[in-house]
Structure formats: structure tokens, C-alpha cells
Write an enzyme that holds these catalytic residues in place. Structure first.
Site, PDB file in Angstrom:
ATOM      1  N   TYR A   1      -2.424  14.957   5.387  1.00 26.16           N
ATOM      2  CA  TYR A   1      -2.300  16.341   5.865  1.00 26.16           C
ATOM      3  C   TYR A   1      -2.390  16.395   7.388  1.00 26.16           C
ATOM      4  O   TYR A   1      -1.541  17.014   8.049  1.00 26.16           O
ATOM      5  CB  TYR A   1      -3.411  17.192   5.242  1.00 26.16           C
ATOM      6  CG  TYR A   1      -3.374  18.645   5.673  1.00 26.16           C
ATOM      7  CD1 TYR A   1      -2.516  19.550   5.060  1.00 26.16           C
ATOM      8  CD2 TYR A   1      -4.202  19.103   6.691  1.00 26.16           C
ATOM      9  CE1 TYR A   1      -2.476  20.883   5.450  1.00 26.16           C
ATOM     10  CE2 TYR A   1      -4.176  20.435   7.093  1.00 26.16           C
ATOM     11  CZ  TYR A   1      -3.311  21.317   6.469  1.00 26.16           C
ATOM     12  OH  TYR A   1      -3.277  22.635   6.870  1.00 26.16           O
TER      13      TYR A   1
ATOM     14  N   LYS B   1       0.730  17.600   9.891  1.00 23.20           N
ATOM     15  CA  LYS B   1       0.637  18.793  10.726  1.00 23.20           C
ATOM     16  C   LYS B   1       0.802  18.458  12.207  1.00 23.20           C
ATOM     17  O   LYS B   1       1.328  19.256  12.989  1.00 23.20           O
ATOM     18  CB  LYS B   1      -0.689  19.509  10.465  1.00 23.20           C
ATOM     19  CG  LYS B   1      -0.769  20.183   9.105  1.00 23.20           C
ATOM     20  CD  LYS B   1       0.331  21.219   8.920  1.00 23.20           C
ATOM     21  CE  LYS B   1       0.226  21.956   7.594  1.00 23.20           C
ATOM     22  NZ  LYS B   1       1.253  23.009   7.439  1.00 23.20           N
TER      23      LYS B   1
END
Length: 457
Positions: A363, A367
Site C-alpha cells: 500500500y 501510494k
């Protein structure tokens, strides 16, 4: 019917009582103007006062010196003469969205002058004059009539106020305060530039409007995406709610419809190019263009780095970065052909720091990629009218976070946030409207961080 700024006001039945007419007119006015603060300087029925308070927001108030419902929490009762109250409020710098005044009371012109000279009526605020004159000078034969005519004439002659006279049997005169910068008259000693007149003739709040724009929001069926959809719609845009779960998308689209917002629900898996193309083509076919692409869909699968599988890695990147790129490219092609568009990607505070104690390698990395993708597209496309920016929220308060399993983590997170609380989805709404509007036309490739200061520690 009479028209006030494009909205029809129905004439009260000529046989209705004055109180009923008053309530009809004032109900419509507060629905149109949505005031937060009201100043009452004339007598209103208890029913009308109660109605006004019903339409005020939770933090709204009605200031009065009159008899009022005793249990109404939104009422602030002031003691003293009306002139004393006005001077006290002016000294405090108080401003009101709506003011009620009676043209036949003692010193109404003095009250009016105190209100206007003290800037107590906000810009675009409404002043409602009861017992306004509807007769010519020749048709007046009593002192009350002369007083009413004089008061009405003063307001009519004031360049700071636009006026409309409601049906003559109502006896109500309404004015809206405008900025002198909106008039075409030359103003002595004033630099009449874009700062004073407003860029393109529009004030800053008008420049944040999205009227006539077409937007889509991926991941719009819940959480941040749902909040973005509402914000863009409230600002005037037509909104397509896109989500893998059609039922959730339809629920949000229905919410928007109930608020008078043009909306449509669409199901799509943004990691699939054919799904994204279908959505973009359908929006253009239906509404003719895409002005705002809000690429918000994302997933997070926590695991320690040594335990992260390629399947988890690929699934995270397929949605968070690959899918976002597919959306940017598809929407960008439409916008480049239009010569205008705003792309807003949802990144994360995790693009700047390594949030802890949870472990989320895939994650965090995805991002960070969203931010770099945004920066690259932002510089490539701005000279062709397309701006690309992203928003990086902090940890957002959701029902999942309040589970027993995550309570220890929440306590740790709060210790790391200077603001002392988690983000609410409503904390992010103004940012998406700003980035979608013309007010942000000179901004591109920017990562707008909204995290309560967590990334600073």
C-alpha cells in the site's frame, strides 16, 4: 407568480390571513438563502419564528428583542431598545445573513443605516422589510404611510442593495446586499482590477462553483468517495458514481438525486481497461464531456514485508496504481481533446511517511507511485489545459476502525497526530471542490496533504 433570482414565489391566496402569507414568504426565503444567523427587528408570529429556527443549522441563531418561544435553543434574546441592541452588535462585529425590519416602526431608517454602515448585513445577505410601501406619494394620506414610503425609498436608492417587491397584498419588500464591485459605475479612488472586481467578474466563492461541469468518482459507493461525490454535486457538478458494488453506487446516486443533483450509478473494476473505457464512453455519451475525474478507488492489504505475497502485491498495485493510471489516461484523452479538465487522484499520507505500527508495504509503495504519477502527468498536460493533482488523507475515521481488534492501533495513531483526532471524510470535501474548480487553475502536480499534522512528526 413573481420571480426572485430565478426562483418562483407563489402568491398567497388573497383571502389568507396576513400571518399565513408571512409564513409562506419567509419559509420560501429561508429555504432559498439557507441563513446561519438572523437578526429580527420587527414583530413576527411565534409560528414564523419557530419556522425560521427550524431551518437554521445546528450552530445557527436568531437574535431578537421580541417575545419568542421560550424553549427554542437557537434564539438569543437581547435586552434594550432596538437602537441600543444594534450599536452593541455592531461594536462586536456581528454579521447576519438575514435581517427583518418594520418600515412603520419608530426610526426604521436609523436602524437601516446602522445595519449597513456597521456591515451587519453580510454580502449577499437578505433584508426583509415588513409593511413596505406600495403606493405613490399621492396615494398616501397618513403618517404611517409616509414613514413606510420614506423607508422604502431609502432602500431603493441604495446602490448596495438589489430589491424586489413581492405581491402588493403581502406588504413585504426584499433586498439583497451586493458588492459595489458588481456595479458598472466607476468608483472614485478605486483600482478596478481583478482583485476588486473579481477574476472574470466572479468573486472567489463563485469561482469555486462547478455549475455545468461533469464529474465521476471511482470508489464512490462509500467512505471518502461518497463524500467526494456529495461535495462535487453540492458545488454544482453532475456526478457519476463508479464502484465495483453497483448497489452501493446506486445508493449514493440516489442520495444525490434527493438533493437535486444530476447523478448516475455505474459498476466497474478500474483494474480492467475495458471497464474504464466503458464508463468513460458512457459518461461522454450521456453528458457530452468529462471535466472532473476523481480517481479515488483503492485497497489496502496489511502484511509484514517478509510475508507479502506476489498475489497481494499485484492485487494492490492493479487497483491503486495500474487502475489509477488507466483512469487518468482514459479521462485525460477526453480532457485533452476538450482543452480543459481536472484530474484529482487519492493518494495517502503513506506516500510521505511509513505509518505504524501496522505493516503495509504494498500500500505505501503504491501510494508513493500515485504521487509521482500525478506529478508527471501534471507537468505534461497543464499546457494543454489539463491539471492533475492529488489529495493525501491521513487516517480516516471509518466503522472498521472502531472494531475491538483495531482499538489498540487507534490509540497509537492518535498519539502520533498533532490534531488529536482521526480525519473525518468531511475534512476532505473542500479540497476536492477546490482542486476541481477554476480557482486552482494554476496548481498542478501537487500533493495536498490533509492529515492533522501526522506527517510532520
Amino acid at each position: 407568480m413573481e420571480t426572485f433570482q430565478g426562483v418562483k414565489l407563489w402568491k398567497a391566496d388573497c383571502e389568507s390571513t396576513m400571518e399565513h402569507k408571512e409564513k409562506q414568504v419567509y419559509t420560501m426565503l429561508v429555504q432559498l438563502t439557507r441563513p446561519r444567523k438572523i437578526l429580527q427587528l420587527c414583530s413576527l408570529s411565534t409560528e414564523s419564528i419557530g419556522m425560521l429556527c427550524d431551518y437554521l443549522p445546528d450552530d445557527g441563531c436568531l437574535v431578537t428583542s421580541d417575545i419568542c418561544p421560550a424553549k427554542e435553543k437557537k434564539i438569543q434574546k437581547r435586552k434594550g431598545t432596538k437602537e441600543e441592541i444594534l450599536k452593541e452588535l455592531a461594536a462586536l462585529g456581528e454579521q447576519y445573513d438575514m435581517v427583518f425590519i418594520d418600515a412603520t416602526e419608530e426610526n426604521p431608517i436609523n436602524y437601516y443605516n446602522l445595519i449597513m454602515s456597521g456591515n451587519m448585513l453580510r454580502m449577499n445577505g437578505v433584508i426583509c422589510v415588513q409593511n413596505a410601501s406600495t403606493s405613490s406619494q399621492e396615494g398616501i394620506d397618513d403618517e404611517t404611510g409616509f414613514m413606510s414610503k420614506e423607508m422604502t425609498d431609502v432602500i431603493k436608492a441604495d446602490a448596495r442593495v438589489e430589491q424586489v417587491k413581492l405581491p402588493s397584498n403581502c406588504g413585504i419588500f426584499i433586498g439583497r446586499r451586493i458588492s459595489l464591485s458588481q456595479t458598472s459605475h466607476p468608483l472614485k479612488g478605486i483600482v478596478e482590477d481583478d482583485v476588486f472586481r473579481g477574476f472574470g467578474g466572479h468573486g472567489i466563492l463563485d469561482r469555486l462553483r462547478l455549475d455545468g461541469k461533469v464529474a465521476y468518482v471511482t470508489g464512490g459507493g462509500q467512505g471518502i468517495g461518497r463524500a467526494f461525490g456529495h461535495a462535487l454535486g453540492e458545488a454544482g457538478a453532475k456526478v457519476a458514481i463508479v464502484d465495483m458494488d453497483l448497489e452501493k453506487a446506486e445508493a449514493v446516486a440516489h442520495e444525490l438525486h434527493l438533493k437535486g443533483i444530476n447523478s448516475v450509478a455505474m459498476a466497474a473494476d478500474i483494474s480492467k481497461e475495458e471497464d474504464v473505457k466503458r464508463v468513460v464512453d458512457a459518461i461522454v455519451a450521456n453528458w457530452g464531456r468529462i471535466d472532473i475525474a476523481c480517481n479515488n478507488a483503492g485497497i489496502n492489504m496489511n502484511s509484514a514485508s517478509e510475508d507479502t505475497t506476489l498475489e497481494e502485491w499485484d492485487k494492490t498495485f492493479n487497483v491503486n496504481l495500474r487502475g489509477l493510471f488507466i483512469c487518468c489516461q482514459a479521462a485525460g484523452r477526453v480532457m485533452l481533446s476538450q482543452g480543459y479538465g481536472k484530474i484529482i487522484n487519492t493518494a495517502s499520507m503513506a506516500s510521505l511517511i511509513v505509518p505504524h505500527p501496522q505493516k503495509q508495504l504494498a500500500y505505501n509503495t503504491s501510494k508513493a507511485g500515485v504521487v509521482k504519477l500525478t506529478q508527471t502527468l501534471g507537468t505534461e498536460w497543464i499546457d494543454r489545459g489539463v491539471r492533475v493533482n492529488c489529495i493525501s488523507p491521513g487516517i480516516v475515521d471509518t466503522p472498521l476502525i472502531h472494531s475491538e481488534a483495531l482499538k489498540p492501533l487507534v490509540k497509537r495513531w492518535l498519539a502520533d497526530i498533532p490534531a488529536g483526532r482521526l480525519a473525518q471524510v468531511t475534512d476532505l470535501q473542500a479540497a476536492v471542490v477546490y482542486l476541481a474548480s477554476e480557482a486552482s487553475d494554476y496548481m498542478t502536480g501537487h500533493n495536498l496533504v490533509i492529515d492533522g499534522g501526522q506527517s510532520l512528526w
